[in-house]
Write a protein that holds these residues in place. Sequence first.
Motif, short mmCIF file in Angstrom:
data_model
loop_
_atom_site.label_atom_id
_atom_site.label_comp_id
_atom_site.label_asym_id
_atom_site.label_seq_id
_atom_site.Cartn_x
_atom_site.Cartn_y
_atom_site.Cartn_z
N VAL A 1 -6.51 54.47 -27.49
CA VAL A 1 -5.26 54.02 -26.87
C VAL A 1 -4.23 55.14 -26.86
N ARG A 2 -4.12 55.87 -27.96
CA ARG A 2 -3.16 56.98 -28.03
C ARG A 2 -3.49 58.07 -27.00
N GLN B 1 -2.41 56.88 -23.69
CA GLN B 1 -0.96 57.01 -23.59
C GLN B 1 -0.56 58.47 -23.32
N GLY C 1 -1.14 59.27 -19.92
CA GLY C 1 -0.14 58.54 -19.13
C GLY C 1 1.17 59.28 -18.99
N GLU D 1 1.02 58.08 -14.57
CA GLU D 1 1.42 56.70 -14.88
C GLU D 1 0.41 55.68 -14.36
N LEU E 1 -1.91 54.30 -16.91
CA LEU E 1 -1.35 53.27 -17.80
C LEU E 1 -1.40 51.90 -17.14
N LYS F 1 -3.43 48.75 -18.57
CA LYS F 1 -2.81 47.44 -18.77
C LYS F 1 -3.62 46.35 -18.06
#
Lengths: 69, 151
Positions: B50-51, B54, B57, B61, B64, B68
């Motif tokens: 996840v990091r 991110q 991201g 973007e 991300l 989601k």
Amino acid sequence: MIKYAKTVGSEVIDIHDGLSPVPTEFAWLCQLVWGQTLALELSKKLKINPDSVRGDEFPYDKARENLIL
Amino acid sequence: MPKKKYEATTVLITGVGSPASKPDIVDFRIETCAQETCGAFTISLTSAIVRIIQLIGLSNEVILDRFKETMENLTLPFEVQLPKYYSNLVLVGDLIREVVAREISLRIAETTCLPVRSFGLEEFLHGPRVTLDKQTCLLVFHPFLNLEGNL
């Protein structure tokens, strides 16, 4: 490969990209979670604590003292 | 040090509060989750993924948004078919699925203590395939909904 394995007589389990309706970029993540679930279910079947990594079992606990990670 | 030689920026992704073995060579430290007391580190791995997403991201973007969307559509729990021959497991994947196969192989080995082997598709086809037999379970990570004629 699948046909090869089946011809040989092996059991085949296929885990495809369509496990969940997610964007294609993250289909691999679903497969990863599927595999983590498999590991957990196998642990249950074998009655093994999945968190112990044999740290509580002789002689593995003793052998571990000689490990340098 | 290679870092100094090539002027590379180093990013350490690690557990909350974990001691870095060489803190002086780290430019950025990204923490994942509380340090786990278990041996398999499943939460740590998932948090690190996840990091990293991110981090990507920051410059993309769209990724991300797609991540989601993935979280919203992930239908858990998965129904898992347990192998009949779990003492002889072989995991194979192509491309990024090779990494998945290798990670799951490691996960199964350390949680169940079963001997597990994993390969990339090309490597498997060029040799280890001959080790399959009637007491083997082959787990194949692949992209196709319909396997016939593909793999």
